[in-house]
Design a protein around this motif. Structure first.
Motif, PDB file in Angstrom:
ATOM      1  N   LYS A 196     -25.674 -15.209 -22.131  1.00  0.00           N
ATOM      2  CA  LYS A 196     -25.769 -15.989 -23.361  1.00  0.00           C
ATOM      3  C   LYS A 196     -26.777 -15.393 -24.340  1.00  0.00           C
ATOM      4  N   SER A 197     -27.968 -15.109 -23.861  1.00  0.00           N
ATOM      5  CA  SER A 197     -29.051 -14.742 -24.780  1.00  0.00           C
ATOM      6  C   SER A 197     -28.961 -13.312 -25.307  1.00  0.00           C
ATOM      7  N   HIS A 198     -28.368 -12.406 -24.546  1.00  0.00           N
ATOM      8  CA  HIS A 198     -28.327 -11.011 -25.008  1.00  0.00           C
ATOM      9  C   HIS A 198     -26.918 -10.452 -25.107  1.00  0.00           C
ATOM     10  N   GLU A 229     -37.143 -29.315  -1.611  1.00  0.00           N
ATOM     11  CA  GLU A 229     -37.866 -29.168  -2.870  1.00  0.00           C
ATOM     12  C   GLU A 229     -36.928 -28.689  -3.977  1.00  0.00           C
ATOM     13  N   TRP A 230     -35.741 -28.239  -3.596  1.00  0.00           N
ATOM     14  CA  TRP A 230     -34.717 -27.799  -4.546  1.00  0.00           C
ATOM     15  C   TRP A 230     -34.026 -29.039  -5.079  1.00  0.00           C
ATOM     16  N   ASP A 231     -34.143 -29.290  -6.357  1.00  0.00           N
ATOM     17  CA  ASP A 231     -33.614 -30.506  -6.970  1.00  0.00           C
ATOM     18  C   ASP A 231     -32.202 -30.260  -7.492  1.00  0.00           C
ATOM     19  N   TRP A 232     -31.203 -30.753  -6.743  1.00  0.00           N
ATOM     20  CA  TRP A 232     -29.813 -30.517  -7.094  1.00  0.00           C
ATOM     21  C   TRP A 232     -29.447 -31.185  -8.418  1.00  0.00           C
ATOM     22  N   GLN A 233     -29.953 -32.384  -8.660  1.00  0.00           N
ATOM     23  CA  GLN A 233     -29.650 -33.071  -9.917  1.00  0.00           C
ATOM     24  C   GLN A 233     -30.125 -32.241 -11.109  1.00  0.00           C
ATOM     25  N   GLU A 234     -31.296 -31.662 -10.978  1.00  0.00           N
ATOM     26  CA  GLU A 234     -31.839 -30.809 -12.045  1.00  0.00           C
ATOM     27  C   GLU A 234     -30.978 -29.556 -12.226  1.00  0.00           C
ATOM     28  N   LYS A 235     -30.540 -28.968 -11.119  1.00  0.00           N
ATOM     29  CA  LYS A 235     -29.708 -27.760 -11.190  1.00  0.00           C
ATOM     30  C   LYS A 235     -28.342 -28.065 -11.800  1.00  0.00           C
ATOM     31  N   LYS A 236     -27.770 -29.215 -11.445  1.00  0.00           N
ATOM     32  CA  LYS A 236     -26.477 -29.595 -12.043  1.00  0.00           C
ATOM     33  C   LYS A 236     -26.607 -29.702 -13.554  1.00  0.00           C
ATOM     34  N   THR A 237     -27.679 -30.312 -13.992  1.00  0.00           N
ATOM     35  CA  THR A 237     -27.923 -30.439 -15.427  1.00  0.00           C
ATOM     36  C   THR A 237     -28.066 -29.065 -16.052  1.00  0.00           C
ATOM     37  N   GLU A 238     -28.778 -28.183 -15.389  1.00  0.00           N
ATOM     38  CA  GLU A 238     -28.970 -26.818 -15.899  1.00  0.00           C
ATOM     39  C   GLU A 238     -27.632 -26.075 -15.992  1.00  0.00           C
ATOM     40  N   VAL A 271     -24.583 -27.437 -16.360  1.00  0.00           N
ATOM     41  CA  VAL A 271     -23.787 -28.023 -17.450  1.00  0.00           C
ATOM     42  C   VAL A 271     -24.325 -27.563 -18.800  1.00  0.00           C
ATOM     43  N   GLU A 272     -25.632 -27.565 -18.957  1.00  0.00           N
ATOM     44  CA  GLU A 272     -26.225 -27.120 -20.224  1.00  0.00           C
ATOM     45  C   GLU A 272     -25.922 -25.647 -20.491  1.00  0.00           C
ATOM     46  N   MET A 273     -25.948 -24.831 -19.442  1.00  0.00           N
ATOM     47  CA  MET A 273     -25.647 -23.406 -19.596  1.00  0.00           C
ATOM     48  C   MET A 273     -24.196 -23.221 -20.029  1.00  0.00           C
ATOM     49  N   LEU A 322     -20.365 -23.062 -26.819  1.00  0.00           N
ATOM     50  CA  LEU A 322     -20.638 -23.301 -28.240  1.00  0.00           C
ATOM     51  C   LEU A 322     -20.661 -22.009 -29.061  1.00  0.00           C
ATOM     52  N   MET A 323     -20.751 -20.889 -28.371  1.00  0.00           N
ATOM     53  CA  MET A 323     -20.779 -19.608 -29.079  1.00  0.00           C
ATOM     54  C   MET A 323     -19.402 -19.325 -29.678  1.00  0.00           C
ATOM     55  N   ASP A 324     -19.347 -18.376 -30.558  1.00  0.00           N
ATOM     56  CA  ASP A 324     -18.128 -18.040 -31.289  1.00  0.00           C
ATOM     57  C   ASP A 324     -17.179 -17.202 -30.417  1.00  0.00           C
ATOM     58  N   LEU A 325     -16.826 -17.735 -29.241  1.00  0.00           N
ATOM     59  CA  LEU A 325     -16.042 -16.978 -28.268  1.00  0.00           C
ATOM     60  C   LEU A 325     -14.616 -16.687 -28.714  1.00  0.00           C
ATOM     61  N   ASP A 326     -14.079 -17.488 -29.606  1.00  0.00           N
ATOM     62  CA  ASP A 326     -12.697 -17.254 -30.035  1.00  0.00           C
ATOM     63  C   ASP A 326     -12.515 -15.870 -30.652  1.00  0.00           C
ATOM     64  N   ARG A 327     -13.596 -15.250 -31.119  1.00  0.00           N
ATOM     65  CA  ARG A 327     -13.515 -13.888 -31.670  1.00  0.00           C
ATOM     66  C   ARG A 327     -13.119 -12.862 -30.609  1.00  0.00           C
ATOM     67  N   LEU A 328     -13.285 -13.214 -29.356  1.00  0.00           N
ATOM     68  CA  LEU A 328     -12.962 -12.270 -28.285  1.00  0.00           C
ATOM     69  C   LEU A 328     -11.474 -12.241 -27.958  1.00  0.00           C
ATOM     70  N   TRP A 329     -10.740 -13.226 -28.416  1.00  0.00           N
ATOM     71  CA  TRP A 329      -9.299 -13.253 -28.186  1.00  0.00           C
ATOM     72  C   TRP A 329      -8.577 -12.737 -29.420  1.00  0.00           C
ATOM     73  N   ASP A 330      -7.432 -12.134 -29.181  1.00  0.00           N
ATOM     74  CA  ASP A 330      -6.631 -11.634 -30.289  1.00  0.00           C
ATOM     75  C   ASP A 330      -5.200 -12.090 -30.056  1.00  0.00           C
ATOM     76  N   PRO A 331      -4.713 -13.031 -30.808  1.00  0.00           N
ATOM     77  CA  PRO A 331      -5.307 -13.728 -31.947  1.00  0.00           C
ATOM     78  C   PRO A 331      -6.470 -14.610 -31.479  1.00  0.00           C
ATOM     79  N   PRO A 332      -7.311 -15.030 -32.412  1.00  0.00           N
ATOM     80  CA  PRO A 332      -8.527 -15.755 -32.058  1.00  0.00           C
ATOM     81  C   PRO A 332      -8.288 -17.206 -31.611  1.00  0.00           C
ATOM     82  N   VAL A 333      -7.502 -17.348 -30.553  1.00  0.00           N
ATOM     83  CA  VAL A 333      -7.243 -18.655 -29.959  1.00  0.00           C
ATOM     84  C   VAL A 333      -7.572 -18.519 -28.470  1.00  0.00           C
ATOM     85  N   VAL A 334      -8.459 -19.364 -27.994  1.00  0.00           N
ATOM     86  CA  VAL A 334      -8.901 -19.294 -26.600  1.00  0.00           C
ATOM     87  C   VAL A 334      -7.736 -19.612 -25.675  1.00  0.00           C
TER      88      VAL A 334
END
Length: 160
Positions: A53-55, A123-132, A134-136, A142-154
């Motif tokens: 995502k970030s790079h 000590e591993w919090d599964w609820q926290e990881k599930k949230t992480e 889903v957020e990931m 949310l990124m502009d991924l449709d640009r990767l398809w040709d035509p630009p439809v996912v």
């Protein structure tokens, strides 16, 4: 080198194109594999997806025109990583639910029987990881991924 070493050498997420089978074999044996091993692999995949995502995607989507060969590599990388992350998360959810249910059954009747242990979260919090997870997934989608398809439809398969 191993799959984790291949990523850690240069933080290049396309390592998954060569090492997908390694992670897929974990999914095929998810009920037999030790929970701590599954947890460490989920942590690793989250780290890889953060880099994705970030790079990786930021750079890939910043060019004006994506060449067909690059498009194919980008799409395969995204599909493989997101598939592994979601399936491993689902498998962990199933395993931890079973473990929790088994622990409740072990408690039985009115009080705990001598020698049985109440299920306790590590000590591993599964609820926290599930949230992480889903957020990931959400932040990547949310990124502009449709640009990767040709035509630009996912693709419908990607959305499922």
């Amino acid at each position: 080198p191993g799959s984790k070493a291949a990523f850690n050498e240069d933080l290049n997420v396309v390592f998954i194109l060569e090492h997908f089978d390694t992670f897929f074999s974990i999914l095929l044996n998810i009920k037999k594999v030790d929970l701590s091993f599954l947890q460490s692999n989920l942590e690793f995949l989250l780290k890889v997806c953060k880099e994705l995502k970030s790079h990786y995607l930021t750079n890939a989507l910043s060019v004006n025109e994506i060449l067909p060969e690059q498009r194919k590599v980008h799409l395969n990388t995204i599909k493989m990583l997101l598939y592994l992350l979601t399936e491993l998360s689902n498998g962990l959810e199933d395993r931890l639910s079973e473990k929790s249910a088994d622990a409740l059954l072990m408690e039985g009747g009115k009080g705990r029987k001598k020698g049985t242990k109440k299920f306790e979260e590590d000590e591993w919090d599964w609820q926290e990881k599930k949230t992480e997870v889903v957020e990931m997934l959400y932040s990547i989608l949310l990124m502009d991924l449709d640009r990767l398809w040709d035509p630009p439809v996912v693709e419908q398969d990607f959305v499922k």
